[in-house]
Design a protein around this motif. Sequence first.
Motif, PDB file in Angstrom:
ATOM      1  N   ALA A   1       0.837  -1.199   0.000  1.00  0.00           N
ATOM      2  CA  ALA A   1       0.000   0.000   0.000  1.00  0.00           C
ATOM      3  C   ALA A   1       0.870   1.247   0.000  1.00  0.00           C
ATOM      4  N   VAL A   2       0.475   2.245  -0.785  1.00  0.00           N
ATOM      5  CA  VAL A   2       1.252   3.471  -0.886  1.00  0.00           C
ATOM      6  C   VAL A   2       0.839   4.434   0.233  1.00  0.00           C
ATOM      7  N   MET A   3       1.826   4.923   0.965  1.00  0.00           N
ATOM      8  CA  MET A   3       1.608   5.939   1.987  1.00  0.00           C
ATOM      9  C   MET A   3       0.998   7.194   1.360  1.00  0.00           C
ATOM     10  N   ASN A   4       0.190   7.919   2.139  1.00  0.00           N
ATOM     11  CA  ASN A   4      -0.324   9.197   1.660  1.00  0.00           C
ATOM     12  C   ASN A   4       0.796  10.235   1.755  1.00  0.00           C
ATOM     13  N   ILE A   5       1.474  10.437   0.652  1.00  0.00           N
ATOM     14  CA  ILE A   5       2.667  11.275   0.633  1.00  0.00           C
ATOM     15  C   ILE A   5       2.313  12.742   0.872  1.00  0.00           C
ATOM     16  N   GLY A   6       1.167  13.180   0.353  1.00  0.00           N
ATOM     17  CA  GLY A   6       0.754  14.549   0.565  1.00  0.00           C
ATOM     18  C   GLY A   6       0.527  14.861   2.032  1.00  0.00           C
ATOM     19  N   LEU A   7      -0.178  13.959   2.747  1.00  0.00           N
ATOM     20  CA  LEU A   7      -0.386  14.157   4.183  1.00  0.00           C
ATOM     21  C   LEU A   7       0.944  14.164   4.931  1.00  0.00           C
ATOM     22  N   PHE A   8       1.844  13.300   4.506  1.00  0.00           N
ATOM     23  CA  PHE A   8       3.166  13.263   5.142  1.00  0.00           C
ATOM     24  C   PHE A   8       3.885  14.589   4.936  1.00  0.00           C
ATOM     25  N   LYS A   9       3.853  15.119   3.738  1.00  0.00           N
ATOM     26  CA  LYS A   9       4.514  16.390   3.451  1.00  0.00           C
ATOM     27  C   LYS A   9       3.846  17.549   4.204  1.00  0.00           C
ATOM     28  N   ASP A  10       2.549  17.418   4.481  1.00  0.00           N
ATOM     29  CA  ASP A  10       1.851  18.422   5.291  1.00  0.00           C
ATOM     30  C   ASP A  10       2.303  18.421   6.746  1.00  0.00           C
TER      31      ASP A  10
END
Length: 223
Positions: A94-103
Motif C-alpha cells: 500500500a502506498v503511503m499518503n505522501i501529501g499528508l506526510f509532506k503536510d
Amino acid sequence: MLTRSEMSRYIDSTLLRPDATAEEIRRLCEEAARYRFFAVCVNPGRLELAARCLEAEEVKLCTVVGFPLGANATVIKVKEAETAMEAGATELDAVMNIGLFKDGNYRAVEEEVQGLARLVHDRGGILKIIIETGYLNPEEIRLATRLVAAGGADFVKTCTGFGPRGVAGDDIIYIRSSAPPSLKIKASGGIESYQQALGLIELGADRIGTSHARSIISELMEI
C-alpha cells in the motif's frame, strides 16, 4: 554470492504495467512457479487470474493498494485491501499518503497504516507500506520508516516504480537506521541485475521487488 534458489526466495516478481495482458500475467505466474520466487505482484484487476494460475503453487500472491500515488481516501484504501484479500491476495503493498506526510500530518499517516494493518493482519496477511523514497529527503525517509513501524506494518517498501526515481542504496541505509528489528524492508524500483539486487540485500533489504526477475535469476548458475 547467493545461489539461484537463494536469490529466488528474496524476489517478488512484479508486473504492474497498465497494459499488461492476461497472457503476460499467466507467463509471470508460470515463471514464478518454475523459479520458486517468493511472490508475484499484480494489479488488483488481475488477482483472480493470478490466483487461478498459482492455485497449486507455493508462490505468494501480492497486489497493490492506493497505487501508485497513495492519494486515495483511507476508507477507499481499506475497502480496496479488503476486496484484494477476498480475491486471494495474502500480501498487500500500500502506498503511503505522501501529501499528508509532506503536510506534517503524521498522525493521519500513522492512523491509516494502523487501519490497513488491522484489516490485513486479522485476515492473516502481510502489509508493506510504500513510502516512495524519491520524494523524500534522508530525514523524511527515517521519519516515514518510524511511522510505518508505529502503525504496525510488516515491511517498509522503497518505491512504486512510477515515482521520480528507483531505489538507491542510501534508501536502505536510512530505513535500516530507523527501523526496529521487527520491520522488514522491501527494495523496489529499477532493480534490473543480480549485482544490484545483491547489493541491496547486503545493505539490509529482506525482499526485492522487480519486473526483471527472470533476467536476474538467469545471471546465476545453480550451485
